[in-house]
Structures are given as C-alpha cells and as structure tokens.
Design an enzyme around this catalytic site. Structure first.
Site, PDB file in Angstrom:
ATOM      1  CD  GLU A  44       5.105  15.044 -11.688  1.00 37.72           C
ATOM      2  OE1 GLU A  44       5.236  15.480 -12.500  1.00 37.72           O
ATOM      3  OE2 GLU A  44       5.427  13.714 -11.422  1.00 37.72           O
ATOM      4  CE1 TYR A 127       2.620  15.054 -16.464  1.00 31.85           C
ATOM      5  CE2 TYR A 127       3.416  16.837 -15.083  1.00 31.85           C
ATOM      6  CZ  TYR A 127       3.667  15.786 -15.626  1.00 31.85           C
ATOM      7  OH  TYR A 127       4.377  14.682 -14.758  1.00 31.85           O
ATOM      8  CG  ASP A 145       5.213  14.124 -19.724  1.00 32.14           C
ATOM      9  OD1 ASP A 145       5.080  13.042 -20.585  1.00 32.14           O
ATOM     10  OD2 ASP A 145       6.591  14.218 -19.149  1.00 32.14           O
TER      11      ASP A 145
END
Ligand code: SF4
Length: 335
Positions: A44, A127, A145
C-alpha cells in the site's frame, strides 16, 4: 449520491456485481497472495503515487532484503533508501522505516489490527490505515483513493466533496468482504473506469451508474510550471559519476543524481531529452554525454552497483534511457 443507486437494493446489486467481477477478473498481483499485514502495508505504501509495474519490480527485491518487519526496523536508513530507489517520494521510505521501528519497539513486532490504531503509526493516514485494516484484518472500513473517487463520482453523476466520498464509500461497502470490496473498487477504477475512455460496455456496475462515461471537466486552471534543466552523463571504465544531494535538502535529501550544470558543456547538442514532472513543475531535461566540469565534486560509481544506490527517480530515468540501467517493465494502468 444519485437516486439511481441510493436504495438498499441498488447498493446490494452494486456489491454483488462488483465482487463477482473482481473474483473473475482481478489482476494476479504479488501482494494479493498474502494477507500478512507487513506485506499489505508495504504494497500500500509503495502503490501511493507509483505505477503498478514499478512496484512489482521493487516489491520482491525489498522483501528479499527485508523479509520481516524486524529486519526492516533494524536496517540502516541508507539501505532502506537504496531498496526504495526508483519508486520516488522518498519520504514514504523514511516513514516506513520509522513505523517499522515503532511496531517492533511498542507492539512486539505485531501490527495493530484496527484502522484507528494503525493511524497512529508514522506515514499511515486515513486511506492506508483503512486499506490495511480491511485487507489484512477484515475490519469493515471503506477506502477512498483516486480510483475509488473517480468510480464513486461517475456512479453518482456529480462531483463529491472529500467527506461525501468517504460517506458514499461506507454506504456501498460490503461488510462480509470489506477487504475484497475495497480492492475491487480500486481495481475497477484502475482497469475499467479509467480516467480517459472508461470501458462502460464491460463495466459490472453499468446498471447502477449515472454517468456511463467521463464526468464533464471542471474548469481547473493549468498550474504546472515549466523549467529546462541540463545534466551531464559521464561514464568511464564501467563507472558513472554521480553527486549526492545535500542531507538538508527539502526534496530527496541524501539521494544520488547526475551532475546538474547551468552552462551547456562545449558546443554539444544534448544526447537525448526527456520530460519529468515533480509536484507542480514540468521539467524538460537535456542530457549531455560529456566530461564533467573540473569543479564538480562527485563519486565514480561502478555501473553494476547502481541498483544498490539510492538514486533519485530522475537519475534512474536518465540512466535507463541511456542504457546504463536495464529498462523497466511497462503496464498500461495505474493503481
Ligand atoms: Fe465507470 Fe462507465 Fe462503469 Fe460508470 S459505467 S462506473 S463510468 S466504467
């Protein structure tokens, strides 16, 4: 959101269609084979503002060097930056390193399992905390996102504020498979609901979509500045001369790059040019194969050691174009 999907039945159909599509069509990406929070977290962070192809290239190598969070926490910063080299936005690597130390020191090497706790770690925002918590720990939290934002706005048929986006993502979330649902939304935005020319004919949620195409453009002023810069590429005896950026530089401190010159060496035409963008500036980069000016203080780095050096993204791009580094993989969609 538009009334078309703002019913329980509409949202249920949306979830069902999206997850069925994801189960059949998701890309086979290396970080999807594991729910280990260390790997989910690493992917990520790497995927933020970086193309999937570049991440694939670095993900395996990073894990080879730092297979566990303990290894990462005990590494020296230059080694971490070298492994990150080519991914850009080096602050992410520093934060990753700092967060690894906190997890090892304060949590015994075990990742916190809720989005709220994860958010307390360096470099982990709204996020990323939700992505890790939903994918690795099945916590029912939505993510937003750039890809999710585009999908939600097109489905709604209008622009949504940041808070409206998070609320909409929460309403659509599938609570039985939150990690898969979040990844499916991002995947849809990456390969079907693309920024230009979305493939609505093959879209699993076309029945619930109010736009079925691109939203009308906003009248945003073009704010990119333009600048021309010149670099010298001096290769001798299998080595290339590089200079190190100051340790107190605001951008890419301590990273290695080619010598920048203000005066064009000799009467040379550039060997090649390329374009490069950093934040709000578009650079026209001219590269001259020439001897570096005598006043230039740098270091001769053997070409076969370049992969282990913390290069700036632009230096890596130039060295690839010059054939000093091997070319990168190409993939057409971002996530
Ligand atoms: Fe995007 Fe088209 Fe699907 Fe709507 S129908 S979500 S615009 S791909």
């Amino acid at each position: 959101m538009a009334s078309r999907v703002e019913t329980n039945i509409g949202r249920q159909q949306f979830r069902k269609s999206l997850l069925a599509w994801y189960d059949l069509h998701r890309r086979d990406l290396p970080w999807r084979t594991s729910r280990d929070p260390y790997r989910v977290w690493l992917s990520e962070i790497m995927l933020q503002q970086t193309r999937v192809a570049a991440v694939i290239e670095h993900y395996h190598e990073f894990l080879r060097r730092f297979p566990t969070i303990e290894k990462l926490a005990s590494a020296r910063e230059p080694s971490v930056l070298a492994a990150w080299s080519g991914l850009g936005y080096y602050r992410r690597a520093r934060m990753l390193h700092a967060a690894a130390k906190v997890v090892v020191r304060e949590h015994g090497g075990k990742f916190p399992s809720s989005a709220e706790q994860l958010r307390a770690l360096p470099g982990i925002g709204r996020y990323t905390s939700s992505a890790i918590a939903s994918i690795a720990f099945d916590e029912s939290v939505p993510v937003v996102d750039g890809n999710v934002e585009r999908v939600l706005q097109r489905v709604a048929g209008k622009r949504l504020s940041e808070e409206q986006l998070w609320q909409a993502a929460g309403r659509f979330l599938d609570h039985s498979r939150p990690g898969d649902f979040n990844q499916a939304m991002m995947e849809l935005g990456a390969i079907v609901c693309t920024p230009r020319a979305p493939q609505c004919l093959t879209c699993p949620v076309v029945a619930q979509c109010a736009t079925r195409g691109e939203l009308a453009a906003t009248n945003r002023p073009a704010s990119q500045k333009k600048r021309e810069i010149h670099y010298v590429l001096d290769c001798r005896d299998g080595k290339v001369l590089l200079v190190r950026r100051p340790l107190d530089a605001s951008l890419m401190a301590g990273m290695w790059e080619l010598p920048e010159v203000s005066v064009i060496p000799g009467n040379h035409n550039p060997s090649f040019t390329l374009r490069h963008s950093i934040t709000v500036t578009d650079y026209a980069v001219k590269v001259f194969r020439a001897a570096v000016p005598p006043e230039c203080r740098g270091k001769w780095i053997p070409e076969d050691r370049l992969r282990r050096v913390a290069l700036t993204g632009l230096a890596r791009k130039i060295l690839r174009k010059a054939g000093v580094l091997p070319p990168t993989l190409k993939i057409s969609h971002e996530r």
